[in-house]
Design a protein around this motif. Structure first.
Motif, PDB file in Angstrom:
ATOM      1  N   ILE A  13       0.842  -1.202   0.000  1.00  0.00           N
ATOM      2  CA  ILE A  13       0.000   0.000   0.000  1.00  0.00           C
ATOM      3  C   ILE A  13       0.872   1.243   0.000  1.00  0.00           C
ATOM      4  O   ILE A  13       0.625   2.203  -0.748  1.00  0.00           O
ATOM      5  CB  ILE A  13      -0.967  -0.012   1.207  1.00  0.00           C
ATOM      6  CG1 ILE A  13      -2.037  -1.087   1.028  1.00  0.00           C
ATOM      7  CG2 ILE A  13      -1.622   1.353   1.383  1.00  0.00           C
ATOM      8  CD1 ILE A  13      -2.923  -1.290   2.236  1.00  0.00           C
ATOM      9  N   TRP A  14       1.921   1.229   0.826  1.00  0.00           N
ATOM     10  CA  TRP A  14       2.825   2.372   0.873  1.00  0.00           C
ATOM     11  C   TRP A  14       3.517   2.574  -0.467  1.00  0.00           C
ATOM     12  O   TRP A  14       3.701   3.711  -0.926  1.00  0.00           O
ATOM     13  CB  TRP A  14       3.846   2.201   1.982  1.00  0.00           C
ATOM     14  CG  TRP A  14       4.901   3.273   1.959  1.00  0.00           C
ATOM     15  CD1 TRP A  14       6.201   3.150   1.614  1.00  0.00           C
ATOM     16  CD2 TRP A  14       4.701   4.661   2.242  1.00  0.00           C
ATOM     17  NE1 TRP A  14       6.838   4.349   1.685  1.00  0.00           N
ATOM     18  CE2 TRP A  14       5.925   5.314   2.063  1.00  0.00           C
ATOM     19  CE3 TRP A  14       3.602   5.414   2.634  1.00  0.00           C
ATOM     20  CZ2 TRP A  14       6.088   6.667   2.264  1.00  0.00           C
ATOM     21  CZ3 TRP A  14       3.770   6.780   2.831  1.00  0.00           C
ATOM     22  CH2 TRP A  14       5.003   7.382   2.647  1.00  0.00           C
ATOM     23  N   LEU A  16       2.344   1.830  -3.439  1.00  0.00           N
ATOM     24  CA  LEU A  16       1.361   2.412  -4.353  1.00  0.00           C
ATOM     25  C   LEU A  16       1.141   3.897  -4.074  1.00  0.00           C
ATOM     26  O   LEU A  16       1.124   4.718  -4.997  1.00  0.00           O
ATOM     27  CB  LEU A  16       0.030   1.668  -4.245  1.00  0.00           C
ATOM     28  CG  LEU A  16      -0.019   0.272  -4.867  1.00  0.00           C
ATOM     29  CD1 LEU A  16      -1.346  -0.399  -4.544  1.00  0.00           C
ATOM     30  CD2 LEU A  16       0.185   0.357  -6.363  1.00  0.00           C
ATOM     31  N   LEU A  17       0.985   4.256  -2.795  1.00  0.00           N
ATOM     32  CA  LEU A  17       0.778   5.657  -2.443  1.00  0.00           C
ATOM     33  C   LEU A  17       2.002   6.512  -2.765  1.00  0.00           C
ATOM     34  O   LEU A  17       1.885   7.624  -3.266  1.00  0.00           O
ATOM     35  CB  LEU A  17       0.433   5.779  -0.951  1.00  0.00           C
ATOM     36  CG  LEU A  17      -0.968   5.331  -0.548  1.00  0.00           C
ATOM     37  CD1 LEU A  17      -1.135   5.412   0.963  1.00  0.00           C
ATOM     38  CD2 LEU A  17      -2.016   6.165  -1.242  1.00  0.00           C
ATOM     39  N   TYR A  18       3.180   5.958  -2.482  1.00  0.00           N
ATOM     40  CA  TYR A  18       4.413   6.695  -2.768  1.00  0.00           C
ATOM     41  C   TYR A  18       4.554   6.940  -4.270  1.00  0.00           C
ATOM     42  O   TYR A  18       4.922   8.039  -4.695  1.00  0.00           O
ATOM     43  CB  TYR A  18       5.616   5.924  -2.238  1.00  0.00           C
ATOM     44  CG  TYR A  18       6.920   6.633  -2.451  1.00  0.00           C
ATOM     45  CD1 TYR A  18       7.279   7.715  -1.658  1.00  0.00           C
ATOM     46  CD2 TYR A  18       7.793   6.220  -3.454  1.00  0.00           C
ATOM     47  CE1 TYR A  18       8.469   8.374  -1.854  1.00  0.00           C
ATOM     48  CE2 TYR A  18       8.983   6.872  -3.658  1.00  0.00           C
ATOM     49  CZ  TYR A  18       9.329   7.944  -2.861  1.00  0.00           C
ATOM     50  OH  TYR A  18      10.513   8.596  -3.067  1.00  0.00           O
ATOM     51  N   PHE A  20       2.103   7.145  -6.422  1.00  0.00           N
ATOM     52  CA  PHE A  20       1.076   8.117  -6.788  1.00  0.00           C
ATOM     53  C   PHE A  20       1.529   9.538  -6.447  1.00  0.00           C
ATOM     54  O   PHE A  20       1.434  10.446  -7.270  1.00  0.00           O
ATOM     55  CB  PHE A  20      -0.225   7.770  -6.054  1.00  0.00           C
ATOM     56  CG  PHE A  20      -1.340   8.730  -6.293  1.00  0.00           C
ATOM     57  CD1 PHE A  20      -1.968   8.795  -7.522  1.00  0.00           C
ATOM     58  CD2 PHE A  20      -1.763   9.577  -5.269  1.00  0.00           C
ATOM     59  CE1 PHE A  20      -3.006   9.685  -7.739  1.00  0.00           C
ATOM     60  CE2 PHE A  20      -2.798  10.466  -5.482  1.00  0.00           C
ATOM     61  CZ  PHE A  20      -3.418  10.516  -6.715  1.00  0.00           C
ATOM     62  N   PHE A  21       2.040   9.741  -5.218  1.00  0.00           N
ATOM     63  CA  PHE A  21       2.506  11.063  -4.824  1.00  0.00           C
ATOM     64  C   PHE A  21       3.732  11.494  -5.621  1.00  0.00           C
ATOM     65  O   PHE A  21       3.913  12.674  -5.909  1.00  0.00           O
ATOM     66  CB  PHE A  21       2.798  11.114  -3.323  1.00  0.00           C
ATOM     67  CG  PHE A  21       1.567  11.116  -2.473  1.00  0.00           C
ATOM     68  CD1 PHE A  21       0.564  12.047  -2.680  1.00  0.00           C
ATOM     69  CD2 PHE A  21       1.400  10.179  -1.467  1.00  0.00           C
ATOM     70  CE1 PHE A  21      -0.572  12.056  -1.898  1.00  0.00           C
ATOM     71  CE2 PHE A  21       0.272  10.180  -0.680  1.00  0.00           C
ATOM     72  CZ  PHE A  21      -0.732  11.117  -0.892  1.00  0.00           C
TER      73      PHE A  21
END
Length: 96
Positions: A13-14, A16-18, A20-21
Motif C-alpha cells: 500500500i505504501w 502504491l501511495l508513494y 502516486f505522490f
C-alpha cells in the motif's frame, strides 16, 4: 499457498501511495519549472530588445540610456509636483 502478512500488505500500500505522490510531485515540479523558465525567458527577451535598440547609437548608447532615464525622472518629478499640491487643495476642500 502463502498468505500475505500484515507488513507486506502495508508495504505494498505504501509503495502504491508513494508512486502516486511521486507522479503528482513530478508534475508540479515540471509546471513550476515551465513557469519560471517562461518568466526568465521573457526577461531575457526584454533586455535583449533594449540592448539591440541602443545598438544603433554605437558608443553613445549608454549616454542615450542615461538621457532617457533623466527625462523619465524629470517627467515623474513634474507629475508629482503638480499632483501633490492639487491633492492638498482637494483634501482641504473636503475638510472644510
Amino acid at each position: 499457498m502463502a498468505t500475505p502478512t500484515g507488513s507486506s500488505v502495508l508495504t505494498s500500500i505504501w509503495t502504491l501511495l508513494y508512486g502516486f505522490f511521486q507522479v503528482i510531485l513530478n508534475g508540479i515540479s515540471q509546471a513550476f519549472s515551465a513557469i519560471f523558465q517562461g518568466f526568465a525567458q521573457s526577461i531575457v527577451i526584454m533586455f535583449q530588445g533594449f540592448g539591440f535598440s541602443l545598438s544603433g547609437y554605437g558608443i553613445y548608447g549608454p549616454l542615450m540610456f542615461i538621457f532617457g532615464l533623466g527625462i523619465a525622472i524629470l517627467v515623474a518629478f513634474l507629475f508629482f509636483a503638480v499632483i501633490g499640491p492639487l491633492r492638498d487643495i482637494t483634501s482641504l476642500e473636503d475638510d472644510v
